[in-house]
Design a protein around this motif. Structure first.
Motif, short mmCIF file in Angstrom:
data_model
loop_
_atom_site.label_atom_id
_atom_site.label_comp_id
_atom_site.label_asym_id
_atom_site.label_seq_id
_atom_site.Cartn_x
_atom_site.Cartn_y
_atom_site.Cartn_z
N GLY A 544 0.82 -1.09 0.06
CA GLY A 544 0.06 0.01 0.13
C GLY A 544 0.68 1.23 -0.04
O GLY A 544 0.21 2.21 0.11
N GLY A 545 2.15 1.03 -0.18
CA GLY A 545 3.08 2.45 -0.37
C GLY A 545 3.70 3.01 1.18
O GLY A 545 3.86 3.97 1.31
N GLY A 546 3.20 1.96 2.24
CA GLY A 546 3.57 2.38 3.64
C GLY A 546 4.83 1.44 3.93
O GLY A 546 5.59 0.98 3.07
N VAL A 547 5.29 1.62 5.14
CA VAL A 547 6.35 1.17 5.75
C VAL A 547 6.16 0.24 7.26
O VAL A 547 5.62 0.71 7.89
N THR A 548 6.31 -0.96 7.10
CA THR A 548 6.50 -1.76 8.59
C THR A 548 7.72 -1.67 9.05
O THR A 548 8.84 -2.07 8.56
N LEU A 549 8.07 -1.06 10.29
CA LEU A 549 9.22 -0.90 10.92
C LEU A 549 9.55 -2.11 11.90
O LEU A 549 8.58 -2.86 12.55
N VAL A 550 10.65 -2.42 11.80
CA VAL A 550 11.13 -3.71 12.80
C VAL A 550 12.16 -3.18 13.76
O VAL A 550 12.95 -2.36 13.35
N GLY A 551 11.81 -3.41 15.05
CA GLY A 551 12.65 -2.66 16.01
C GLY A 551 11.70 -1.69 16.81
O GLY A 551 10.76 -1.39 16.57
N THR A 552 12.53 -1.07 17.91
CA THR A 552 11.93 -0.16 18.69
C THR A 552 12.47 1.24 18.06
O THR A 552 13.54 1.51 18.19
N TRP A 553 11.58 1.82 17.39
CA TRP A 553 11.83 3.34 16.55
C TRP A 553 11.09 4.31 17.47
O TRP A 553 10.08 4.24 17.79
#
Length: 769
Positions: A544-553
């Motif tokens: 969908g054009g988004g970003v899934t972050l991995v870790g504690t951001w």
């Protein structure tokens, strides 16, 4: 006769006396009555005694007229004498004689006048004063004498002696004039004014052989100096004026020569460049040369004739070139006209083929292509799915029991313009393997983005409480936590746009810092790794054009940063087209949809419980196809204005329902005389859904759920179908609501036919007045 009569009378008397003296005692004789005198007998006869002779009255009038003519001082007096004689009854021969006498008298009078004038000229020319007036008098006499010489030269009866005398008189007059002029010249040479005037005249006269700019300027300076030297003495005016005429003549000759030279050069240049522009420019120069010659006041007729001949030759060259260009232009025009006709025929064929193909693609029920348009689709299903990643249409195979599948996701492209408050955008997708393409145009009433300070405007979507818990205003820090999925608000240059990425920091900070934005607010993303080789910080791009972050951001926004949040709740409508690998249309339809949370369906107040009415104004868009064997074909897109009126209340008692009109059509961006009536539809109790009353279907009453297409005022039979949905985009009270439970908006789809040749399908959106 009178003398003889007197002699006879004397002889008779003598004989009588002789007889008396010879008789003796003669008896006295009675004396006879004296005879009338000749004058008396003349008068008694009605004649006139004149000069001792008896003449007729006509002869007397004739003689009197002759005397009057001879004494006449004017031609009018001589002619008056003739008129008087005519009244006295003179004969025709006498009249002819008198007229000849009048002509002789006129000639004598004219000769006298000429002699008097010549004498006046000769008297004036006797002056010897050293003035311009004296020279002018001599010149007048010279002109008259020159006329005499010219006349005698043309007179075949003139003798050599007469001609020699006339020439001698002319030569004498010229010599006299020259003597005066020499005297004037001598005076000029001895005075400052005279010298200045002479220098001006000499400089001006020299222009006859040298017309350079320098020479002309020098002559003008000399003339100005002469005028200053002369001052108020006007006796030099004529001579200065003569110098000025020399200057004017030189300037005119230069102007004419330059104009003619330019015209000739332009005409000669046509041999290498005979383009339309070159010919036009040459014609302008030829016209300018002709005008310069016409305006020249000081050139002689012979000089003008010489220059005109040059221009005529140049005009001939220009005319030949122009005629060639005209002939070539005509050939080109004929070819262009023929090509236009051929193109028009080819275009007509193409339009006919396009109309036929799209009409076939639309079919009898084009709305059945999309989910939500068929009765067997579950209530609440939307026919489209519009998101930041593009547009997706639920497409049917249009079988009796269709199974809907999602179309490829069409990416947003260029703007499609606006229809009032509805902004349009193009969407498209082409399968790389099958070459099947999908395209659509979508119009939305999405509001402008909302801009607020980060602390007031940022959010986690609808979960505002979670955002408030994660945000610390004092440090401007937002704890994004672990595994924040589909974060379309997260933007950063180092975040992937496809696939995944792992961030391994460098010692000793063990932090990964990325500049970016969150919901438009600038700042920095930070993730702390557990070690220099740890892989606990990462990001993965979503479809969908988004970003899934991995870790504690953690996101720390810049001081004073503002968020820009797009309107997440809005309506849309549009049309969809699918083509095969050969670019031929295979399917087309229209759709409506909702993005976000807009009150509608079951959440909208029951329209059957309302009273009154509402009018909705907006726009429509769609596809049309024409396949007419008589007039040809056409196909493409259209836009139109939409007006709908809803009447609320229970159907059985209040006749509640909705109807509308589409007009001001633009087909392929050209105005067309179309209009479509959206015939009556009932309102149902299911939250603003507009549908056909089951007890009064289209099968029973063709005015229900149908449309009527009119072209240029001619209406087709009711056909096709249409449907719509009411929405309340401002529920509740102020500041967000309008304090009314009446729907604020309406969207819908429609199809219509004009006989068997015309088909259209479209969608609309409108807002309450």
């Amino acid at each position: 006769m009178t003398l003889w009569r007197n002699l006879v009378v004397a002889l008779v008397a003598a004989f009588a006396l002789a007889a008396c003296s010879s008789s003796s005692d003669p008896e006295p004789m009675a004396m006879p009555e004296p005879e009338p005198t000749p004058e008396e007998r003349c008068t008694a006869a009605g004649d006139v005694w004149s000069g001792g002779s008896c003449i007729s009255a006509a002869d007397d009038a004739y003689n009197t007229a002759r005397a009057a003519i001879a004494a006449a001082e004017t031609a009018e007096a001589a002619e008056a004498a003739v008129a008087t004689a005519v009244e006295a009854g003179i004969t025709g021969a006498q009249l002819q004689s008198l007229n000849m006498a009048v002509e002789d008298r006129k000639e004598a009078l004219q000769m006298a006048a000429d002699a008097a004038q010549r004498q006046a000229l000769e008297d004036a020319a006797m002056c010897t004063a050293t003035t311009a007036e004296c020279v002018a008098a001599h010149n007048a006499l010279i002109a008259a004498l020159q006329g005499d010489v010219n006349r005698l030269a043309d007179d075949e009866n003139a003798t050599n002696a007469q001609q020699d005398a006339a020439q001698a008189a002319l030569d004498a007059a010229i010599a006299a004039r020259d003597a005066v002029q020499m005297a004037i010249n001598e005076i000029d040479r001895t005075t400052t004014a005279g010298r200045e005037v002479r220098e001006a005249i000499d400089a001006a006269a020299a222009l006859e052989t040298d017309r350079s700019v320098e020479a002309i300027e020098a002559a003008k300076v000399a003339i100005e100096e002469a005028r200053q030297a002369v001052g108020d003495d006007d006796s030099y005016d004529a001579r200065i004026a003569m110098a000025e005429r020399y200057v004017a003549r030189a300037e005119e000759r230069n102007v004419v020569a330059a104009a003619v030279m330019e015209a000739e050069a332009a005409a000669t240049g046509l041999a290498s460049d005979s383009s339309v522009d070159a010919v036009t420019a040459a014609q302008v120069l030829v016209d300018a040369a002709n005008m310069a010659i016409t305006d020249a006041e000081h050139l002689t007729d012979a000089e003008k004739a010489t220059e005109t001949a040059k221009v005529v030759a140049a005009q001939g060259t220009v005319t030949v070139a122009k005629n060639k260009n005209d002939a070539a232009a005509k050939i080109a025009k004929d070819e262009a006209d023929q090509k236009a006709k051929d193109d028009a025929k080819e275009k007509a064929k193409e339009m006919a083929a396009a109309g036929k193909a799209l009409k076939k693609a639309l079919g009898a029920m084009p709305l059945a292509w999309l989910g939500g348009d068929l009765d067997n689709v579950a209530a609440g299903d939307q026919s489209t799915n519009l998101s930041s990643s593009g547009l997706q249409v639920n497409v049917s195979d249009r079988a009796d029991t269709p199974a809907f599948t999602a179309s490829p996701r069409m990416k947003a492209g260029a703007s499609a313009g606006s229809l009032g408050a509805w902004a349009g955008k193009h969407y498209s997708h082409t399968n790389a393997g099958t070459k099947v393409s999908n395209s659509a145009v979508v119009y939305t009433n999405q509001a402008a983005p909302t801009v607020k300070p980060f602390a007031e405007g940022a959010s986690f979507g609808a979960d505002q409480a979670a955002f408030d818990s994660a945000y610390t205003a004092a440090t401007r820090t937002l704890n994004l936590g672990d595994n924040l999925e589909g974060g379309t608000n997260i933007k950063g240059g180092d975040f992937p746009t496809a696939g995944g990425k792992t961030f391994i920091p460098t010692a000793p900070s063990l932090e990964n810092t990325i500049r970016g934005t969150y919901q438009g607010a600038p700042g920095s993303y930070r993730c702390t790794s557990t070690s220099a080789t740890a892989t606990n910080c990462g990001a993965t791009a979503t479809a969908g054009g988004g970003v899934t972050l991995v870790g504690t951001w953690v996101f720390t926004h810049d001081s004073g940063a503002m968020t820009s949040r797009a309107d997440a709740n809005y309506l849309y409508f549009g049309w969809w087209l699918q083509k095969d690998k050969d670019d031929e249309p295979t399917s087309a339809s229209a759709f409506t949809g909702v993005v976000g949370d807009v009150d509608g369906n079951e959440t909208l107040t029951d329209p059957l419980g309302l009273t009154g009415s509402a009018t909705y104004n907006g726009a429509a868009a769609g596809k049309f196809a024409i396949n007419d064997p008589l007039t040809g074909g056409d196909a493409g897109h259209f836009t139109a204005d939409a007006t709908l009126t809803a009447k609320f209340g229970v159907a059985a008692t209040a006749g509640n329902g909705i109807s509308g009109t589409l007009d001001n059509f633009m087909a392929n961006d050209q105005a067309v005389p179309w209009s479509v009536s959206l015939l009556h539809l009932d309102l149902t109790a299911t939250g603003g859904t507009i549908a056909v009353d089951d007890t009064d279907t289209a099968d029973v009453n063709e005015s229900i759920n149908r449309t009527t297409w009119s072209i240029d005022g001619n209406s087709a039979a009711a056909s096709g179908s249409w449907s719509a949905q009411l929405y309340d985009e401002k529920p509740g009270n102020a500041p967000t609501g309008d304090g009314s439970n009446v729907a604020t908006s309406v969207t819908g789809t429609f199809q219509s036919h004009f006989g068997s040749t015309h088909t259209m399908v479209g969608a609309f959106g409108a807002t309450k007045e």
